[in-house]
Design a protein around this motif. Structure first.
Motif, short mmCIF file in Angstrom:
data_model
loop_
_atom_site.label_atom_id
_atom_site.label_comp_id
_atom_site.label_asym_id
_atom_site.label_seq_id
_atom_site.Cartn_x
_atom_site.Cartn_y
_atom_site.Cartn_z
N LEU B 101 0.81 -1.22 0.00
CA LEU B 101 0.00 0.00 0.00
C LEU B 101 0.84 1.27 0.00
CD1 LEU B 101 -2.66 -1.20 2.58
CD2 LEU B 101 -3.20 -0.46 0.24
N GLY B 102 2.13 1.15 0.30
CA GLY B 102 2.99 2.33 0.28
C GLY B 102 3.24 2.94 1.66
N VAL B 103 2.85 2.23 2.72
CA VAL B 103 3.18 2.68 4.07
C VAL B 103 4.70 2.52 4.24
CG1 VAL B 103 2.88 2.24 6.54
CG2 VAL B 103 0.94 1.97 4.98
N LYS B 104 5.36 3.57 4.73
CA LYS B 104 6.82 3.49 4.86
C LYS B 104 7.29 3.56 6.30
CE LYS B 104 7.21 3.28 0.46
NZ LYS B 104 7.27 1.89 -0.07
N ASP B 105 6.37 3.72 7.22
CA ASP B 105 6.76 3.85 8.61
C ASP B 105 5.72 3.12 9.46
OD1 ASP B 105 8.23 4.66 10.80
OD2 ASP B 105 7.31 6.64 10.90
N LEU B 106 6.09 1.96 9.97
CA LEU B 106 5.15 1.12 10.73
C LEU B 106 5.71 0.91 12.13
CD1 LEU B 106 2.64 -0.82 10.79
CD2 LEU B 106 4.23 -2.64 10.15
N ILE B 107 4.83 1.07 13.11
CA ILE B 107 5.20 0.79 14.49
C ILE B 107 4.29 -0.32 15.01
CG2 ILE B 107 5.12 1.73 16.84
CD1 ILE B 107 6.05 4.42 15.60
N LEU B 108 4.89 -1.43 15.43
CA LEU B 108 4.13 -2.52 16.04
C LEU B 108 4.18 -2.31 17.55
CD1 LEU B 108 5.50 -5.44 13.83
CD2 LEU B 108 3.25 -4.33 13.64
N LEU B 109 3.02 -2.21 18.16
CA LEU B 109 2.95 -1.76 19.55
C LEU B 109 2.28 -2.80 20.42
CD1 LEU B 109 3.31 0.58 21.60
CD2 LEU B 109 1.09 1.46 20.81
N ASN B 110 2.80 -2.95 21.62
CA ASN B 110 2.09 -3.77 22.60
C ASN B 110 1.00 -2.93 23.26
OD1 ASN B 110 1.87 -6.33 23.96
ND2 ASN B 110 2.42 -5.22 25.80
N THR B 111 -0.15 -3.54 23.46
CA THR B 111 -1.20 -2.89 24.24
C THR B 111 -1.78 -3.97 25.15
OG1 THR B 111 -3.11 -3.39 22.85
CG2 THR B 111 -1.78 -1.49 22.20
N TYR B 112 -2.68 -3.54 26.03
CA TYR B 112 -3.23 -4.47 27.02
C TYR B 112 -3.87 -5.68 26.37
CZ TYR B 112 -5.74 -6.08 31.13
OH TYR B 112 -6.20 -6.85 32.17
N LYS B 113 -4.56 -5.47 25.24
CA LYS B 113 -5.30 -6.58 24.63
C LYS B 113 -4.50 -7.37 23.60
CE LYS B 113 -9.83 -4.88 25.86
NZ LYS B 113 -11.11 -4.32 25.40
N VAL B 114 -3.23 -7.08 23.47
CA VAL B 114 -2.36 -7.93 22.63
C VAL B 114 -1.95 -9.13 23.47
CG1 VAL B 114 -0.08 -8.11 21.54
CG2 VAL B 114 -1.45 -6.04 21.22
N GLU B 115 -2.18 -10.32 22.94
CA GLU B 115 -1.74 -11.51 23.67
C GLU B 115 -0.21 -11.50 23.77
OE1 GLU B 115 -3.23 -14.89 24.19
OE2 GLU B 115 -5.29 -14.51 23.51
N LYS B 116 0.28 -11.69 24.96
CA LYS B 116 1.73 -11.60 25.17
C LYS B 116 2.51 -12.59 24.29
CE LYS B 116 1.23 -8.26 27.85
NZ LYS B 116 -0.02 -7.98 27.07
N SER B 117 1.89 -13.76 24.06
CA SER B 117 2.59 -14.79 23.28
C SER B 117 2.87 -14.35 21.85
CB SER B 117 1.76 -16.07 23.26
OG SER B 117 0.52 -15.82 22.60
N TYR B 118 2.09 -13.37 21.35
CA TYR B 118 2.29 -12.91 19.96
C TYR B 118 3.72 -12.39 19.74
CZ TYR B 118 -2.86 -12.86 19.33
OH TYR B 118 -4.18 -13.18 19.24
N TRP B 119 4.32 -11.87 20.82
CA TRP B 119 5.66 -11.30 20.68
C TRP B 119 6.73 -12.37 20.47
CZ3 TRP B 119 6.36 -6.43 19.49
CH2 TRP B 119 5.35 -5.50 19.82
N GLN B 120 6.34 -13.64 20.65
CA GLN B 120 7.29 -14.73 20.40
C GLN B 120 7.26 -15.15 18.93
OE1 GLN B 120 9.12 -15.25 22.96
NE2 GLN B 120 7.74 -13.97 24.18
N SER B 121 6.37 -14.57 18.13
CA SER B 121 6.19 -15.04 16.76
C SER B 121 7.48 -14.92 15.93
CB SER B 121 5.09 -14.22 16.10
OG SER B 121 5.15 -14.36 14.70
N PRO B 122 7.81 -15.98 15.21
CA PRO B 122 8.99 -15.90 14.32
C PRO B 122 8.82 -14.85 13.23
CG PRO B 122 7.76 -17.94 13.94
CD PRO B 122 7.16 -17.30 15.17
N TRP B 123 7.56 -14.43 12.96
CA TRP B 123 7.34 -13.40 11.94
C TRP B 123 7.89 -12.05 12.34
CZ3 TRP B 123 6.23 -15.18 7.41
CH2 TRP B 123 5.50 -16.38 7.30
#
Lengths: 237, 237
Positions: B101-123
């Motif tokens: 889409l042409g987004v050039k600046d992405l921030i992936l953020l932890n929030t309360y409703k993000v499952e903590k295990s997601y941060w272990q993802s190999p992706w």
């Protein structure tokens, strides 16, 4: 699942519904939403109103809800979307996403660049398409199931069915070589999106002959699963 | 793959590139695009220009191309996108789609409703994210790789980093209860999209304190992979 979506026949006395514990929705309510008797959740009736369901009774084999159905679903998009049949592995997501976006009239079309084998996909069975639509509606909180039609022959579709689809509507097809940008009017719209590789010159000719105009989406070539929400966002959000 | 995307170090004498036959791109060129020596295809250099590659020589172990790189890539979106870390199974698609889409600046953020295990993802490994970006750029025909940052702590991010991100920019967060609709100005924009379940009241308070405003997307609740192209379409198409 943001909405408990019930079929009309699952409702008795206009205000009570019972789900077996083995039902997918009941499993979600117990295990993901972790609701208890006394809790409320959003509810909708397929093709009808939305409102609030109160989780009343938990028995060993079922959950019982009392319903107040006094809200209208969100307005449908005034759009017929024609899509070159997507790859089977994206079909599920495409159907869920069009249902979530509020598209109510979808035509899956064969074109020259659609792989013929795609038409064998189990995702094209009516029951499966219906299920994927329900998942999209449960996500988006809507009750009106999209109508999905399948046309496996391009020429008869364009000659025999398209004129009727275009009746009193403005028809546009996405084409990277078109000069016109995205249409600005979001009323009574018919949008056609080709498969990967786009429409052939013959197909562009036939669509034009039928009264449609080409439009381009800018310099980027997007996959169908990205084009659809982008266009809906551009036109209807 | 609509664009053969090369790393700068793959180009010699400013105009020649050689791909091993085992390279993913070479396989695609031979087996899917079915190109032959003498054929042309679109080419781009990561972080640089685009143009035309002429497939010159096929040897038993490699393909050689001569390049003319005289075109600029499409303009980047003037947008910083902040996203509550998506489910691992959607990460791949989300990254490919933001790159396309042409987004050039992405921030992936932890929030309360993000499952903590997601941060272990190999992706989330830098190399994997980079690869998914390249796939998105190859699809969309662009060469500028998005910058992706990861913040695993919400409060320090909002207090220490967000003010800098918002410097001379207009900041908005998606929130179903906000009164304001989608911002109409697509310049110098920072958009934040929560995870499934949205931002908590505490998070809404912190984002507001930092100078961001809430906006709602209408009555439908869309998945992050649908929200992103819808919003980008609405604002930038």
């Amino acid at each position: 699942m943001n909405l408990l979506l019930l079929a009309p026949e699952e409702i008795s006395d206009r205000s009570t519904a019972r789900l077996l514990r083995s039902d997918r929705r009941a499993v979600h309510i117990c295990q993901v939403l972790k609701l208890q008797p006394g809790d409320n959740l959003k509810v909708g009736v397929i093709g009808g109103n939305m409102g609030v369901a109160r989780y009343e009774v938990a028995s060993p084999d079922s959950l019982t809800f009392s319903l107040v159905l006094d809200q209208s679903p969100p307005p449908p998009l005034d759009l017929t979307l024609i899509v070159g049949l997507p790859r089977p592995k994206t079909m599920r997501r495409v159907i869920q996403s069009i249902a979530a976006l509020g598209v109510k009239d979808l035509i899956l079309l064969n074109t020259y660049k659609v792989e013929k084998s795609y038409w064998q996909s189990p995702w094209l069975q009516a029951e499966t398409l219906h299920e994927q639509c329900l998942l999209g509606l449960e996500q988006a909180m809507d009750t009106a199931v999209p109508r999905i039609r399948q046309f496996k022959l391009f020429k008869p579709f364009v000659e025999d069915t398209l004129p009727e689809v275009l009746h009193h509507r403005s028809g546009w097809f996405a084409h990277p070589k078109a000069e016109h940008g995205i249409p600005s009017d979001a009323e009574r719209l018919v949008l056609a999106i080709g498969p990967e590789g786009g429409f052939t010159p013959y197909e562009v000719g036939k669509l034009t002959e039928a009264g449609m105009q080409g439009f381009h989406l800018g310099p980027r070539i997007l996959r169908v699963e990205t084009v659809i929400p982008s266009l809906v966002g551009r036109l209807f959000l």
